[in-house]
Design a protein around this motif. Sequence first.
Motif, PDB file in Angstrom:
ATOM      1  N   ARG A  50       0.822  -1.211   0.000  1.00 46.24           N
ATOM      2  CA  ARG A  50       0.000   0.000   0.000  1.00 46.24           C
ATOM      3  C   ARG A  50       0.856   1.260   0.000  1.00 46.24           C
ATOM      4  O   ARG A  50       0.343   2.364   0.197  1.00 46.24           O
ATOM      5  N   ASP A 282      -6.589  -1.658   6.292  1.00 46.15           N
ATOM      6  CA  ASP A 282      -7.309  -0.453   5.868  1.00 46.15           C
ATOM      7  C   ASP A 282      -7.283   0.612   6.958  1.00 46.15           C
ATOM      8  O   ASP A 282      -7.082   1.804   6.676  1.00 46.15           O
ATOM      9  N   VAL A 285      -3.755   2.172   7.130  1.00 44.78           N
ATOM     10  CA  VAL A 285      -3.465   3.004   5.961  1.00 44.78           C
ATOM     11  C   VAL A 285      -4.284   4.294   5.999  1.00 44.78           C
ATOM     12  O   VAL A 285      -3.754   5.393   5.741  1.00 44.78           O
TER      13      VAL A 285
END
Length: 294
Positions: A50, A282, A285
């Motif tokens: 990511r 998620d 991030v």
Amino acid sequence: MPRMRARTNGIELEYEAFGSPTDPTIVLVMGFSLQMIDWDERFCRDLASRGFRVVRFDNRDVGLSSKIEGGKAPDIGALMTGDASSATYSLDDMAKDTVGLLDALDVPAAHFVGMSMGGMIAQLVAVSAPERVKSLCSIMSTTGDRSVGNATPAALGVLLTPVPSEREANIARSVEVWRILASPSHPIDEVETRARCTAAFDRSFAPAGAGRQLAAILSARDRTAELAKLRVPAVVVHGVDDPLIAPDGGEATARAIPGAELALVQGMGHELPARVWPRIIDAIVENARRAASA
């Protein structure tokens, strides 16, 4: 992957890095008695994909990092009543280790993700060296307030049970620990858990170090007032079914840190099973991106 060691705070820490060294750094801080390999390599690579450099490391006294030998064994009974005189070191010392790791990596500031005891250490890094912390993610952890985050009798009992030194008995005991710490609605994968426990035993068996880490946890102060002074993007992740650190420990952490987001995960105990990785990644991030935009 080649072995890497960093000198910090008078000791050496074993570490590994995933992703490009030019990307923002995320430091993963592991929990009580666990080695850096308990941050699954697939989790680390997914997070690195990511757009981050992901660093995992062995805390002092576990894995391949320095062992703090000497002195008497901690008096766990006394520690549980508030007498910290038998603690060899503190969580503050472990936070200094972690800041020193940044120095060794030549990283001015990083995003911090801590699990359980690692969450406590990451909180202390943010409190003691706020300029080194871009964002904070505290997973299945608590504030040090003894009125919240308490373990069930079964979880506390298995944690305090003597650890067998014989290989097969130790692995079987470790599997049983994870069985108790898992969510009752999502039992552990026995084969995968046994493989993970086997890898950990074969890599390093250091029960005395685990005792010293437990003493550091039991002697830690309440961090609530200090957390209230933080001004850093923060997310707190906690399993609804956590038997070792009850969810109110995570809720208290989120209340203490101004602006912190709370993510309660259904079907998650005191573990990081693969099924919850996407949600946790998620959360990490998105929190890091809030820091970047700020």
